[in-house]
Structures are given as structure tokens and as C-alpha cells.
Design a protein around this motif. Structure first.
Motif, PDB file in Angstrom:
ATOM      1  N   LEU A   5       0.827  -1.209   0.000  1.00  0.00           N
ATOM      2  CA  LEU A   5       0.000   0.000   0.000  1.00  0.00           C
ATOM      3  C   LEU A   5       0.857   1.253   0.000  1.00  0.00           C
ATOM      4  CD1 LEU A   5      -3.056  -0.702   2.320  1.00  0.00           C
ATOM      5  CD2 LEU A   5      -3.043  -0.293  -0.125  1.00  0.00           C
ATOM      6  N   LYS A   6       1.935   1.252   0.760  1.00  0.00           N
ATOM      7  CA  LYS A   6       2.834   2.414   0.783  1.00  0.00           C
ATOM      8  C   LYS A   6       3.421   2.672  -0.604  1.00  0.00           C
ATOM      9  CE  LYS A   6       4.135   1.856   5.609  1.00  0.00           C
ATOM     10  NZ  LYS A   6       5.212   1.481   6.539  1.00  0.00           N
ATOM     11  N   GLU A   7       3.842   1.605  -1.286  1.00  0.00           N
ATOM     12  CA  GLU A   7       4.380   1.746  -2.636  1.00  0.00           C
ATOM     13  C   GLU A   7       3.301   2.198  -3.611  1.00  0.00           C
ATOM     14  OE1 GLU A   7       6.352  -1.872  -3.759  1.00  0.00           O
ATOM     15  OE2 GLU A   7       7.610  -1.833  -1.977  1.00  0.00           O
ATOM     16  N   SER A   8       2.093   1.708  -3.447  1.00  0.00           N
ATOM     17  CA  SER A   8       0.982   2.100  -4.316  1.00  0.00           C
ATOM     18  C   SER A   8       0.650   3.575  -4.157  1.00  0.00           C
ATOM     19  CB  SER A   8      -0.256   1.249  -4.015  1.00  0.00           C
ATOM     20  OG  SER A   8       0.003  -0.097  -4.286  1.00  0.00           O
ATOM     21  N   ILE A   9       0.671   4.054  -2.938  1.00  0.00           N
ATOM     22  CA  ILE A   9       0.405   5.465  -2.679  1.00  0.00           C
ATOM     23  C   ILE A   9       1.473   6.330  -3.341  1.00  0.00           C
ATOM     24  CG2 ILE A   9       0.352   7.232  -0.867  1.00  0.00           C
ATOM     25  CD1 ILE A   9      -0.968   5.048   0.930  1.00  0.00           C
ATOM     26  N   ALA A  10       2.737   5.962  -3.157  1.00  0.00           N
ATOM     27  CA  ALA A  10       3.835   6.725  -3.759  1.00  0.00           C
ATOM     28  C   ALA A  10       3.746   6.714  -5.282  1.00  0.00           C
ATOM     29  CB  ALA A  10       5.175   6.160  -3.297  1.00  0.00           C
ATOM     30  N   PHE A  11       3.410   5.554  -5.856  1.00  0.00           N
ATOM     31  CA  PHE A  11       3.304   5.431  -7.309  1.00  0.00           C
ATOM     32  C   PHE A  11       2.161   6.289  -7.849  1.00  0.00           C
ATOM     33  CE2 PHE A  11       1.823   3.116 -11.138  1.00  0.00           C
ATOM     34  CZ  PHE A  11       2.958   3.278 -11.913  1.00  0.00           C
ATOM     35  N   SER A  12       1.009   6.227  -7.201  1.00  0.00           N
ATOM     36  CA  SER A  12      -0.146   7.016  -7.623  1.00  0.00           C
ATOM     37  C   SER A  12       0.160   8.509  -7.553  1.00  0.00           C
ATOM     38  CB  SER A  12      -1.346   6.678  -6.741  1.00  0.00           C
ATOM     39  OG  SER A  12      -2.443   7.495  -7.053  1.00  0.00           O
ATOM     40  N   GLN A  13       0.787   8.932  -6.475  1.00  0.00           N
ATOM     41  CA  GLN A  13       1.134  10.345  -6.326  1.00  0.00           C
ATOM     42  C   GLN A  13       2.142  10.778  -7.390  1.00  0.00           C
ATOM     43  OE1 GLN A  13       2.368  10.334  -2.222  1.00  0.00           O
ATOM     44  NE2 GLN A  13       0.310  10.848  -1.487  1.00  0.00           N
ATOM     45  N   ALA A  14       3.120   9.918  -7.685  1.00  0.00           N
ATOM     46  CA  ALA A  14       4.113  10.239  -8.709  1.00  0.00           C
ATOM     47  C   ALA A  14       3.466  10.362 -10.086  1.00  0.00           C
ATOM     48  CB  ALA A  14       5.213   9.184  -8.724  1.00  0.00           C
ATOM     49  N   LEU A  15       2.545   9.455 -10.410  1.00  0.00           N
ATOM     50  CA  LEU A  15       1.861   9.540 -11.693  1.00  0.00           C
ATOM     51  C   LEU A  15       1.126  10.868 -11.837  1.00  0.00           C
ATOM     52  CD1 LEU A  15       0.316   5.985 -12.182  1.00  0.00           C
ATOM     53  CD2 LEU A  15       2.137   7.038 -13.525  1.00  0.00           C
ATOM     54  N   LEU A  34      -8.999  -6.837  -3.333  1.00  0.00           N
ATOM     55  CA  LEU A  34      -9.061  -6.105  -2.065  1.00  0.00           C
ATOM     56  C   LEU A  34      -8.297  -4.789  -2.179  1.00  0.00           C
ATOM     57  CD1 LEU A  34      -9.510  -5.649   0.967  1.00  0.00           C
ATOM     58  CD2 LEU A  34      -7.527  -7.130   1.371  1.00  0.00           C
ATOM     59  N   TYR A  35      -7.104  -4.841  -2.740  1.00  0.00           N
ATOM     60  CA  TYR A  35      -6.313  -3.625  -2.891  1.00  0.00           C
ATOM     61  C   TYR A  35      -6.944  -2.659  -3.887  1.00  0.00           C
ATOM     62  CZ  TYR A  35      -2.757  -5.570   0.080  1.00  0.00           C
ATOM     63  OH  TYR A  35      -2.093  -6.072   1.165  1.00  0.00           O
ATOM     64  N   ALA A  36      -7.610  -3.187  -4.887  1.00  0.00           N
ATOM     65  CA  ALA A  36      -8.335  -2.322  -5.820  1.00  0.00           C
ATOM     66  C   ALA A  36      -9.441  -1.569  -5.083  1.00  0.00           C
ATOM     67  CB  ALA A  36      -8.903  -3.144  -6.972  1.00  0.00           C
ATOM     68  N   LEU A  37     -10.171  -2.276  -4.220  1.00  0.00           N
ATOM     69  CA  LEU A  37     -11.225  -1.614  -3.440  1.00  0.00           C
ATOM     70  C   LEU A  37     -10.641  -0.539  -2.527  1.00  0.00           C
ATOM     71  CD1 LEU A  37     -13.537  -4.577  -2.340  1.00  0.00           C
ATOM     72  CD2 LEU A  37     -13.840  -3.002  -4.255  1.00  0.00           C
ATOM     73  N   LEU A  38      -9.523  -0.842  -1.892  1.00  0.00           N
ATOM     74  CA  LEU A  38      -8.885   0.149  -1.021  1.00  0.00           C
ATOM     75  C   LEU A  38      -8.443   1.377  -1.818  1.00  0.00           C
ATOM     76  CD1 LEU A  38      -6.731  -2.229   1.213  1.00  0.00           C
ATOM     77  CD2 LEU A  38      -8.836  -1.049   1.858  1.00  0.00           C
ATOM     78  N   ALA A  39      -7.951   1.154  -3.035  1.00  0.00           N
ATOM     79  CA  ALA A  39      -7.518   2.267  -3.886  1.00  0.00           C
ATOM     80  C   ALA A  39      -8.683   3.165  -4.275  1.00  0.00           C
ATOM     81  CB  ALA A  39      -6.832   1.727  -5.137  1.00  0.00           C
ATOM     82  N   GLY A  41     -11.240   3.824  -2.396  1.00  0.00           N
ATOM     83  CA  GLY A  41     -11.893   4.348  -1.193  1.00  0.00           C
ATOM     84  C   GLY A  41     -11.154   5.529  -0.610  1.00  0.00           C
ATOM     85  N   SER A  42     -11.022   5.528   0.673  1.00  0.00           N
ATOM     86  CA  SER A  42     -10.472   6.677   1.393  1.00  0.00           C
ATOM     87  C   SER A  42      -9.011   6.969   1.067  1.00  0.00           C
ATOM     88  CB  SER A  42     -10.633   6.472   2.897  1.00  0.00           C
ATOM     89  OG  SER A  42      -9.971   5.283   3.293  1.00  0.00           O
ATOM     90  N   LEU A  43      -8.302   6.027   0.443  1.00  0.00           N
ATOM     91  CA  LEU A  43      -6.911   6.293   0.060  1.00  0.00           C
ATOM     92  C   LEU A  43      -6.819   7.227  -1.150  1.00  0.00           C
ATOM     93  CD1 LEU A  43      -5.306   2.749   0.444  1.00  0.00           C
ATOM     94  CD2 LEU A  43      -5.124   4.699   1.993  1.00  0.00           C
ATOM     95  N   HIS A  44      -7.893   7.325  -1.934  1.00  0.00           N
ATOM     96  CA  HIS A  44      -7.961   8.212  -3.105  1.00  0.00           C
ATOM     97  C   HIS A  44      -6.830   7.943  -4.106  1.00  0.00           C
ATOM     98  CE1 HIS A  44     -11.091  10.455  -1.088  1.00  0.00           C
ATOM     99  NE2 HIS A  44     -10.303  10.570  -0.033  1.00  0.00           N
ATOM    100  N   PHE A  62     -16.602  -2.382   0.958  1.00  0.00           N
ATOM    101  CA  PHE A  62     -17.502  -1.916  -0.097  1.00  0.00           C
ATOM    102  C   PHE A  62     -18.154  -0.590   0.281  1.00  0.00           C
ATOM    103  CE2 PHE A  62     -17.050  -6.444  -0.680  1.00  0.00           C
ATOM    104  CZ  PHE A  62     -16.825  -6.541  -2.036  1.00  0.00           C
ATOM    105  N   GLU A  63     -18.434  -0.399   1.548  1.00  0.00           N
ATOM    106  CA  GLU A  63     -19.076   0.840   2.008  1.00  0.00           C
ATOM    107  C   GLU A  63     -18.162   2.051   1.876  1.00  0.00           C
ATOM    108  OE1 GLU A  63     -22.221  -0.945   5.276  1.00  0.00           O
ATOM    109  OE2 GLU A  63     -20.246  -0.309   5.969  1.00  0.00           O
ATOM    110  N   GLN A  64     -16.848   1.853   1.917  1.00  0.00           N
ATOM    111  CA  GLN A  64     -15.927   2.982   1.862  1.00  0.00           C
ATOM    112  C   GLN A  64     -15.603   3.431   0.434  1.00  0.00           C
ATOM    113  OE1 GLN A  64     -12.193   2.749   1.085  1.00  0.00           O
ATOM    114  NE2 GLN A  64     -12.706   0.841   0.077  1.00  0.00           N
ATOM    115  N   LEU A  65     -16.129   2.735  -0.561  1.00  0.00           N
ATOM    116  CA  LEU A  65     -15.847   3.098  -1.955  1.00  0.00           C
ATOM    117  C   LEU A  65     -16.365   4.496  -2.269  1.00  0.00           C
ATOM    118  CD1 LEU A  65     -16.644  -0.270  -3.695  1.00  0.00           C
ATOM    119  CD2 LEU A  65     -14.423   0.877  -3.623  1.00  0.00           C
ATOM    120  N   GLU A  66     -15.543   5.258  -2.988  1.00  0.00           N
ATOM    121  CA  GLU A  66     -15.899   6.636  -3.342  1.00  0.00           C
ATOM    122  C   GLU A  66     -15.836   6.885  -4.844  1.00  0.00           C
ATOM    123  OE1 GLU A  66     -13.302   9.130  -1.055  1.00  0.00           O
ATOM    124  OE2 GLU A  66     -14.090   8.406   0.858  1.00  0.00           O
TER     125      GLU A  66
END
Length: 72
Positions: A5-15, A34-39, A41-44, A62-66
């Protein structure tokens, strides 16, 4: 928080900041769903999500999806 998740956050922000990417779509299969759902949701991290044969989830995931989400 997992290292993935930490690497995914950094990658998304870099993109978004370094490459000026305006939309990110995420597809996850099984445990990756599961990680797709987290992405989506609140992790944006993603603007749309597709989850295929998602595992290791609960109602809260599923409830946290935005974002628009397809579950197949």
C-alpha cells in the motif's frame, strides 16, 4: 499499512504529480481485488475500480468506496 500500500500510494502520487496523469483506473483479481477496493476508497488512489473474484473483503470495504466500481 502494508509495504504494498505504501508503494501504491507513492506510485499514484508520482503519476499524478510528475507525469500529469489525471485519471487512474485499477483492476484487481482475487487478493488484488481487495487492494483495488482500497484504492477506490479513502486512500484516493484511483478514479475507477474493477474487482474480479474479490477475496478477503468485508462489508466495510464496499461501504468505503468513493469511485465508480464494477464487480465481476
Amino acid at each position: 499499512m502494508s509495504s504494498f500500500l505504501k508503494e501504491s500510494i507513492a506510485f499514484s502520487q508520482a503519476l499524478r504529480t510528475e507525469k500529469n496523469v489525471s485519471r487512474i483506473q485499477v483492476v484487481g483479481y482475487c487478493f488484488g481485488g481487495l487492494y483495488a477496493l482500497l484504492a477506490g476508497g479513502s486512500l484516493h488512489l484511483a478514479d475507477t475500480v474493477v474487482g474480479c473474484h474479490i477475496s478477503l473483503t468485508n462489508k466495510a470495504h464496499f461501504e468505503q468506496l468513493e469511485v465508480p466500481t464494477a464487480i465481476v
